[in-house]
Design a protein around this motif. Structure first.
Motif, PDB file in Angstrom:
ATOM      1  N   ASN A  49      14.308 -19.915 -21.547  1.00 45.70           N
ATOM      2  CA  ASN A  49      14.711 -21.050 -22.377  1.00 45.70           C
ATOM      3  C   ASN A  49      14.654 -22.366 -21.619  1.00 45.70           C
ATOM      4  N   ASP A  50      14.841 -22.319 -20.296  1.00 46.18           N
ATOM      5  CA  ASP A  50      14.802 -23.564 -19.535  1.00 46.18           C
ATOM      6  C   ASP A  50      13.395 -24.147 -19.459  1.00 46.18           C
ATOM      7  N   ARG A  51      12.370 -23.339 -19.785  1.00 47.62           N
ATOM      8  CA  ARG A  51      10.998 -23.852 -19.830  1.00 47.62           C
ATOM      9  C   ARG A  51      10.700 -24.520 -21.166  1.00 47.62           C
ATOM     10  N   ALA A  52      11.511 -24.236 -22.177  1.00 44.82           N
ATOM     11  CA  ALA A  52      11.322 -24.813 -23.511  1.00 44.82           C
ATOM     12  C   ALA A  52      11.955 -26.195 -23.545  1.00 44.82           C
ATOM     13  N   VAL A  53      11.159 -27.203 -23.293  1.00 46.88           N
ATOM     14  CA  VAL A  53      11.642 -28.581 -23.260  1.00 46.88           C
ATOM     15  C   VAL A  53      10.717 -29.442 -24.121  1.00 46.88           C
ATOM     16  N   GLY A  54      11.221 -30.562 -24.562  1.00 49.16           N
ATOM     17  CA  GLY A  54      10.411 -31.465 -25.366  1.00 49.16           C
ATOM     18  C   GLY A  54      11.196 -32.678 -25.768  1.00 49.16           C
ATOM     19  N   SER A  55      10.509 -33.662 -26.317  1.00 48.62           N
ATOM     20  CA  SER A  55      11.167 -34.886 -26.755  1.00 48.62           C
ATOM     21  C   SER A  55      10.308 -35.586 -27.791  1.00 48.62           C
ATOM     22  N   PRO A  56      10.927 -36.360 -28.669  1.00 54.18           N
ATOM     23  CA  PRO A  56      10.153 -37.143 -29.636  1.00 54.18           C
ATOM     24  C   PRO A  56       9.298 -38.186 -28.928  1.00 54.18           C
TER      25      PRO A  56
ATOM     26  N   SER B  11      14.367 -39.970 -34.175  1.00 56.74           N
ATOM     27  CA  SER B  11      13.217 -40.810 -34.480  1.00 56.74           C
ATOM     28  C   SER B  11      11.975 -40.215 -33.841  1.00 56.74           C
ATOM     29  N   PHE B  12      10.970 -39.948 -34.662  1.00 54.09           N
ATOM     30  CA  PHE B  12       9.690 -39.422 -34.203  1.00 54.09           C
ATOM     31  C   PHE B  12       8.609 -40.455 -34.511  1.00 54.09           C
TER      32      PHE B  12
ATOM     33  N   LEU C  33      -4.696 -37.986 -32.640  1.00 58.75           N
ATOM     34  CA  LEU C  33      -5.522 -37.955 -33.846  1.00 58.75           C
ATOM     35  C   LEU C  33      -5.631 -39.345 -34.462  1.00 58.75           C
ATOM     36  N   ALA C  34      -6.623 -39.503 -35.313  1.00 58.89           N
ATOM     37  CA  ALA C  34      -6.839 -40.789 -35.966  1.00 58.89           C
ATOM     38  C   ALA C  34      -6.103 -40.918 -37.287  1.00 58.89           C
ATOM     39  N   GLY C  35      -5.661 -39.798 -37.872  1.00 56.45           N
ATOM     40  CA  GLY C  35      -5.000 -39.851 -39.177  1.00 56.45           C
ATOM     41  C   GLY C  35      -3.506 -39.649 -39.120  1.00 56.45           C
ATOM     42  N   SER C  36      -2.949 -39.424 -37.937  1.00 57.19           N
ATOM     43  CA  SER C  36      -1.507 -39.256 -37.766  1.00 57.19           C
ATOM     44  C   SER C  36      -1.160 -39.624 -36.333  1.00 57.19           C
ATOM     45  N   ARG C  37       0.130 -39.642 -36.042  1.00 49.76           N
ATOM     46  CA  ARG C  37       0.585 -39.960 -34.689  1.00 49.76           C
ATOM     47  C   ARG C  37       1.246 -38.738 -34.069  1.00 49.76           C
ATOM     48  N   PRO C  38       1.109 -38.536 -32.768  1.00 51.97           N
ATOM     49  CA  PRO C  38       1.940 -37.519 -32.125  1.00 51.97           C
ATOM     50  C   PRO C  38       3.414 -37.889 -32.323  1.00 51.97           C
ATOM     51  N   GLY C  39       4.166 -36.990 -32.955  1.00 50.80           N
ATOM     52  CA  GLY C  39       5.579 -37.272 -33.203  1.00 50.80           C
ATOM     53  C   GLY C  39       6.494 -36.612 -32.197  1.00 50.80           C
ATOM     54  N   TRP C  40       6.041 -35.487 -31.666  1.00 49.05           N
ATOM     55  CA  TRP C  40       6.852 -34.733 -30.699  1.00 49.05           C
ATOM     56  C   TRP C  40       5.923 -34.024 -29.744  1.00 49.05           C
ATOM     57  N   ARG C  41       6.310 -33.961 -28.476  1.00 50.25           N
ATOM     58  CA  ARG C  41       5.572 -33.211 -27.474  1.00 50.25           C
ATOM     59  C   ARG C  41       6.553 -32.400 -26.644  1.00 50.25           C
ATOM     60  N   GLY C  42       6.132 -31.193 -26.272  1.00 47.10           N
ATOM     61  CA  GLY C  42       7.009 -30.359 -25.471  1.00 47.10           C
ATOM     62  C   GLY C  42       6.291 -29.127 -24.977  1.00 47.10           C
TER      63      GLY C  42
END
Length: 941
Positions: free
Chosen positions: A264-271, A771-772, A883-892
């Motif tokens: 679980n400690d490897r599961a990280v991310g943020s908006p 907020s994403f 992408l050109a049609g949307s924005r990255p909202g979250w990465r993790g």
């Protein structure tokens, strides 16, 4: 694919909550807890897939664990001392693929010249076992053989344990979590059995003939391994001429034995935060002086300059988009000008004269002055001002100071492959905006000959129309971009009945007058549409020129020179210059290793020593010296310049290669650099090009590092007129409509988001209001897998109708201007090309329905961000979540360390006065083993 996935409903419909309820704080009834006992993952089948397009691969639990089977084989001559091996025969996927008994496939090929041949049998033995047999006949002369057995996913087996027989002192004990440098890629050699212990499953490969032939290498950083894999291969076996050789391997899948990799400690991310995601893309000016204070832009800020000027109009439009400021443009001397922005061209007698296209930007508390050497300089000064805008509480401001800048190279721009795949004039204009803001002053519109011929057929052509192209060219000139046209020189007789094209050639017969009548007719079409200053006539990668040389009793070089000169003379009579690509003018033996893209005397093209034509060409022909791979230096520029030609370097999608090429052009006195964008309009992937080329042509201070160029281009390709910040945001909880959990505790349980277990779930996605990419969403809690908090719809899972649920929006819900979606997808075999993965069906109370397609690689993509994952006939792979049609909202990252993404997509309501009653999420019926997942919805009002 897990069999339980067939139970997933293909159409899921969610309830949008009435804004009145949101304001009152009345929540949805919570979804019932999915309480259950923890289950252990049962063994799953290893599913073999083989076809000519995607070749051989295998899936475990829906994930592509074996990314390639028998990817390549090479018969080569033994390596001479200090020399390179000469290839004799390669395969196998260009050979004959046939399906035998169910689950059995053969792949065969033979080289008549050398006598080398191969036969590969790939077979599904049972649910957990595959067998791969290789049979070879050696060439009639001494040769070495190497071939791939299979490749494992570099993502899924990062950190996996390694066990092998026979054991050796220096055996690697595990696959490194981080990829090994290419020079240290070998992990195991001379093995009869290798077991890879992973988090998803174990894979065991056995040499059934006991020949100790297995070599295992970490190829995740190897440039030529497109899959970035853990590679099982057989390397450099010496063969006796004409002898037969046999190899046989079993491949077995087993339950995972290294589940400790899932933590679980490897599961990280943020908006991903809001803002200009390409703000870091740029270069420092040649002169900069900072001063205290700043200029505050206000609602009454006025732009003083030419009301019809490019700089003034672009600046006013961008201030409206970026800062929501309605800045009026007034002519000099107008009574309405007070505090504001003044744009002026320098006087001819100015003491401190700027170089061509240069600018000076001066800012103090009272205003801004942009002084340009010419109209282009004014425009670049306006761009510089926009780059310095800073948002502050209650408005926007610019720091005081002075900066001057001018381009290093006279010509900078892009060569655009005018694919008909996506014909959107508004989007194309935004692309030109990005080229201009990157310091570009040149654009080449390059067409396939068959598309130009199709213009005469009218609307039935399914391509760009001359009217659209003329509009685009006019806009390019408005942006101060010099307009060139271009046409490929590859012809097929099937496309042009009556045109003589020799067998094996891709070039028209230069001995036939009819060839030039057709060719010049196409040129005429281009000149009429674009009115270009220069026409690029290509002449690159010419195949089969030697077949004409024999018939014409002339050398290939003489034919090449006469052909180019004839086209050049025809164009010169019409006041148009000529440009060609440079690869056929570089001798393969001399230049290929040093710079690449040297195709004269290249045996593959059978076009002879065309580089000998260089001294016969008119010196006013412009040479586009294209090189796509990174080199420290490109002395081919010097080679062409020393013979008196104007030279423009041409890069593709690698920003570091673009920077290096720009430096070489500057060093050796070339005239400029352009980016090429092969595949961009076919895939809409920003990674298909890099605007680092024109930027580095402007300034050698560009870095070439990172992916800011992709963020920058994607930001321009998106619809930039819709500003989220101007609308009220009302997040909607998914509530009881949710049918899956973002926390997938057990693979194959039917509960998790994509049902592939903790190896690939979204447990790192935090719950609550967040907020994403500038939009607030309400993400429900997954309750550690015991609570449904997302909506998942499956793609093609079997025959028959897909079941549907529906929940109706309360009738009191007010109209909305737009809807923001936070979503992602899982595709067993994702790709770069556009493909529909699903849709949102919007239904209004009036009975009206609007369909919103979810296009892979446009407004949604697979949740995995691995660069090598997506099938791609081209070589670009950077940042697949941009992408050109949307924005990255979250990465993790997943709990197994796989990089992930979710996209924030905004749909603009074409009927904002009507009330929406229902929103339906559907999976695609045409993409096997795919699912789309909705994580959040927000109304913009």
């Amino acid at each position: 694919m897990c069999l339980r996935s067939l139970e997933l409903k293909g159409i899921c419909i969610l309830t949008l909550l009435c804004v009145t309820l949101l304001l009152l704080g009345i929540p949805f009834l919570p979804a019932a807890d999915a309480s259950r006992q923890e289950l252990k993952a049962a063994p799953l089948p290893l599913r073999l897939e083989v076809d000519a397009e995607r070749r051989g691969r295998a899936f475990y639990g829906g994930l592509q664990t074996i990314v390639s089977i028998g990817a390549a084989l090479h018969f080569v001559e033994p390596a001479p001392l200090g020399g390179d091996r000469k290839r004799i025969f390669s395969g196998p996927w260009n050979g004959d693929l046939r399906q035998g008994l169910p689950g059995s496939h053969t792949l065969s090929g033979r080289d008549a010249k050398s006598g080398a041949e191969y036969l590969i049998l790939i077979r599904q033995v049972d649910a957990g076992n595959l067998k791969v047999d290789f049979s070879f006949t050696a060439p009639s002369r001494p040769a070495d053989l190497s071939f791939d057995i299979l490749k494992l996913s570099g993502d899924l087996f990062a950190g996996a344990g390694l066990e092998s027989l026979p054991q050796a002192l220096h055996d690697a004990g595990e696959v490194p979590t981080k990829p090994s440098p290419a020079a240290r890629r070998i992990m195991l050699t001379g093995k009869n059995r290798v077991r890879v212990r992973g988090a998803l499953c174990d894979i065991e490969v056995t040499d059934l003939l006991g020949s100790s032939s297995i070599l295992v290498a970490d190829c995740r950083l190897v440039p030529w391994d497109r899959e970035k894999s853990i590679n099982f291969n057989v390397d450099s076996i010496s063969l006796d001429p004409g002898r037969s050789y046999q190899f046989s391997y079993s491949v077995r899948s087993l339950p995972p034995s290294r589940t400790s990799l899932i933590r679980n400690d490897r599961a990280v991310g943020s908006p991903v935060p809001a803002g200009d995601q390409g703000a870091g893309f740029g270069a420092a000016p040649k002169y900069m002086l900072q001063a205290p204070g700043f200029f505050q832009l206000q609602g009454d800020t006025v732009i003083c300059g030419n009301p019809r000027g490019s700089a003034e109009r672009v600046l006013a439009a961008e201030l409206r988009r970026q800062a929501s400021l309605q800045c009026e443009v007034v002519a000099p001397g107008s009574s309405g000008f007070g505090r504001g922005i003044r744009i002026e061209q320098q006087a001819l007698s100015a003491k401190d004269k700027l170089p061509p296209e240069g600018y000076e930007l001066s800012v103090n508390r009272d205003g801004v002055v942009i002084r340009g050497a010419d109209a282009r300089g004014c425009l670049y000064g306006a761009h510089a001002l926009l780059n310095r805008l800073l948002p502050v509480q209650g408005g926007w401001r610019v720091a005081s100071g002075t900066r001057r800048d001018w381009p290093d190279l006279p010509q900078r721009g892009a060569c655009i492959e005018m694919s008909p795949a996506l014909r959107d004039v508004a989007l194309f204009k935004r692309y030109l905006d990005a080229i201009s803001r990157s310091g570009g002053n040149l654009v080449i519109f390059l067409h396939d000959p068959i598309r130009v011929a199709g213009w005469r057929k009218g609307a039935g052509n399914k391509g760009w129309t001359p009217e659209q192209l003329a509009e685009i060219a006019a806009y390019a000139r408005f942006l101060q971009l010099e307009v060139w046209a271009g046409i490929g020189s590859a012809f097929k007789s099937a496309d042009f009945p009556g045109l003589s094209v020799a067998k094996g050639a891709n070039f028209y017969d230069p001995s036939q007058e009819g060839s030039y009548r057709l060719l010049f007719g196409l040129y005429d079409q281009l000149l009429a549409v674009y009115q270009p200053s220069t026409l690029l006539i290509s002449h690159d990668e010419m195949r089969g020129l030697s077949s004409y040389a024999a018939a014409m009793k002339s050398s290939e070089a003489d034919i090449f020179a006469r052909d180019v000169t004839r086209s050049r003379n025809w164009l010169a009579e019409r006041g148009v210059a000529t440009a060609i690509w440079g690869d056929m003018l570089l001798d393969h033996g001399r230049w290929e290793k040093e710079v690449g893209a040297a195709n004269s005397s290249n045996p593959f093209f059978s076009s002879g020593a065309t580089h000998e034509a260089l001294d016969q060409l008119p010196r006013d022909v412009v040479i586009l010296d294209w090189h796509y791979d990174m080199r420290k230096q490109y002395r081919s520029v010097e080679h062409f310049r020393s013979r008196g030609f104007r030279v423009l370097g041409a890069s593709w999608h690698d920003p570091q290669a673009a920077r290096s090429l720009a430096l070489s052009v500057k060093q050796f006195g070339g005239q400029g650099i352009i980016a090429t964008d092969w595949g961009l309009l076919r895939t809409m992937a920003p990674a298909a090009t890099t605007l680092s080329a024109p930027l580095c042509g402007w300034s050698s201070q560009c870095s070439g590092e990172g992916n800011g160029d992709l963020e920058f281009l994607a930001g321009y390709l998106r619809d930039r007129d819709f500003q989220v910040s101007t609308y009220r945001q009302s997040p909607v909880a998914l509530g009881e409509a949710a049918n899956r959990s973002t926390w997938d505790a057990v693979q194959g349980s039917g509960r998790g988001i994509f049902d592939v277990g903790p190896v690939l779930d979204l447990r790192a996605l935090a719950s609550g209001w967040q907020s994403f990419a500038g939009v607030m969403f309400d993400v429900d809690s997954p309750g550690r897998g015991k609570r449904n908090n997302c909506i998942v719809a499956a793609g093609k899972v079997g025959a028959g109708e897909l079941p549907a649920d529906s929940v109706t929006l309360p009738g009191a819900a007010p109209p909305v201007r737009a809807i923001a979606f936070l979503h992602t997808a899982f595709v067993a075999e994702p790709q770069v090309a556009l493909r529909e993965l699903g849709e949102y069906l919007i239904e209004y109370q009036s009975g009206r329905k609007v369909r919103v397609p979810l296009q892979e690689n446009w407004n949604i993509t697979d949740l995995r961000c691995t660069e090598s994952l997506r099938r791609n006939p081209w070589t670009f792979s950077r940042s697949p979540d941009v992408l050109a049609g949307s924005r990255p909202g979250w990465r993790g990252y997943s709990a197994s360390g796989i990089p992930l993404n979710a996209q924030m997509f905004i749909w603009q309501n074409p009927f904002p006065e009507e009330k929406i009653s229902r929103l339906t999420l559907r999976g695609s019926g045409s993409v096997p083993h795919s699912r789309v997942a909705l994580l959040g919805v927000t109304l913009l009002q």
